[in-house]
Scaffold this active site. Structure first.
Site, PDB file in Angstrom:
ATOM      1  N   TYR A   1       0.834  -1.202   0.000  1.00 51.51           N
ATOM      2  CA  TYR A   1       0.000   0.000   0.000  1.00 51.51           C
ATOM      3  C   TYR A   1       0.873   1.258   0.000  1.00 51.51           C
ATOM      4  O   TYR A   1       0.635   2.198  -0.775  1.00 51.51           O
ATOM      5  CB  TYR A   1      -0.917  -0.014   1.219  1.00 51.51           C
ATOM      6  CG  TYR A   1      -1.964   1.064   1.225  1.00 51.51           C
ATOM      7  CD1 TYR A   1      -3.105   0.963   0.434  1.00 51.51           C
ATOM      8  CD2 TYR A   1      -1.816   2.203   2.023  1.00 51.51           C
ATOM      9  CE1 TYR A   1      -4.073   1.953   0.439  1.00 51.51           C
ATOM     10  CE2 TYR A   1      -2.775   3.196   2.032  1.00 51.51           C
ATOM     11  CZ  TYR A   1      -3.908   3.070   1.244  1.00 51.51           C
ATOM     12  OH  TYR A   1      -4.867   4.060   1.249  1.00 51.51           O
TER      13      TYR A   1
ATOM     14  N   LYS B   1       0.990   4.171  -3.024  1.00 50.08           N
ATOM     15  CA  LYS B   1       0.630   5.569  -2.793  1.00 50.08           C
ATOM     16  C   LYS B   1       1.823   6.500  -2.973  1.00 50.08           C
ATOM     17  O   LYS B   1       1.664   7.647  -3.421  1.00 50.08           O
ATOM     18  CB  LYS B   1       0.018   5.722  -1.402  1.00 50.08           C
ATOM     19  CG  LYS B   1      -1.310   4.984  -1.244  1.00 50.08           C
ATOM     20  CD  LYS B   1      -2.342   5.422  -2.271  1.00 50.08           C
ATOM     21  CE  LYS B   1      -3.699   4.796  -2.051  1.00 50.08           C
ATOM     22  NZ  LYS B   1      -4.721   5.284  -3.009  1.00 50.08           N
TER      23      LYS B   1
END
Length: 274
Positions: A158, A162
């Protein structure tokens, strides 16, 4: 202040719920015409109703942002419905992932997370940027996360996805400087959405995130308003919550100390395999 988000012809991905739905609805309140894209057809219908109730117009269309052909079709659908290319593109679609350290998280988790969270934004920028260049005006809002710079333990896939969105947005902003096209990247911490229900989040980590979001998280509606207002002001970064702003500054002022602190925190996290 340029009002790019007023009466905007827009595309919003991941619009079936959460921040995406809130952004679409807020655009509707501002008189917009919004193409709402997602893989969740039921949620999309609810978003269309919300946008129209707020005073805007909306169209629901299914799109898997991990597939380039789907995003190309989204572009064509938007042009047909709006009557011209959209002037605002919001690459919001994303999933949550986390709970396991590097080497234990399966590669399938990496592939799915990067496929949606990073490649989905890459596809959106790749397909829509040339059209915006031709128009010589408009904007792109990419939804990243504070995870893109906080690099919290057990969230590697994750975090990487991002961080890539932040870097892509910075690069695109530099390339589009002086063209009349503005780029904004949203980096929130906890927002009260359904992202914590994702199948790639370990149950313990999801539960902890839900509790924190319930206590300190912003509503998606508040984040949507702040993001669109910041885009109107031409801001590149939107770091909405005080905790996100503190982490942002600390990481830049003392990166070594910050990383040691994050490592210490990681040692106190419960072991999901225990």
């Amino acid at each position: 202040m340029a009002r790019r988000t007023t009466n905007a012809s827009a595309v919003v991905t991941g619009a079936a719920s959460g921040i995406g739905r809130a952004l679409a609805r807020e655009l509707g309140k501002r008189g917009g015409r919004v193409v709402c894209a997602d893989i969740d057809e039921v949620g999309l219908k609810e978003t269309v109703v919300a946008v129209e109730a707020a005073g805007g117009e909306a169209l629901a269309t299914t799109c898997d942002v991990a597939e380039l052909a789907d995003v190309q079709q989204l572009h064509d659908t938007a042009v047909d419905w709006i009557g011209h290319a959209p002037r605002l593109v919001i690459n919001n679609a994303g999933i949550g992932a986390g709970g396991h350290p590097v080497g234990e998280a399966p590669l399938s988790e990496w592939q799915r997370t990067l496929g949606i969270n990073l490649w989905g934004v890459i596809h959106g920028c790749h397909v829509f940027t040339p059209t915006l260049r031709e128009a010589g005006a408009g904007g792109i809002i990419n939804v990243a996360s504070a995870a893109g710079f906080t690099a919290a333990p057990r969230m590697a896939a994750y975090n990487v996805s991002k961080a890539g969105v932040v870097s892509l947005s910075e690069t695109l902003a530099a390339e589009l400087d002086g063209t009349g096209i503005k780029v904004t990247v949203l980096c929130p911490t906890f927002v009260r959405t359904n992202i914590f229900e994702g199948e790639l989040i370990e149950a313990g980590a999801a539960g902890m995130a839900r509790r924190i979001a319930g206590i300190a998280g912003f509503s998606p509606e508040r984040v949507a308003r702040m993001t669109l207002d910041a885009h109107d002001r031409g801001r590149l970064y939107v770091v909405p919550q005080p905790d996100a702003q503190l982490l942002w500054r600390t990481k830049r002022l003392a990166p070594g100390a910050y990383t040691k602190g994050a490592g210490l925190l990681g040692r106190f996290l419960p072991d999901p395999s225990a």
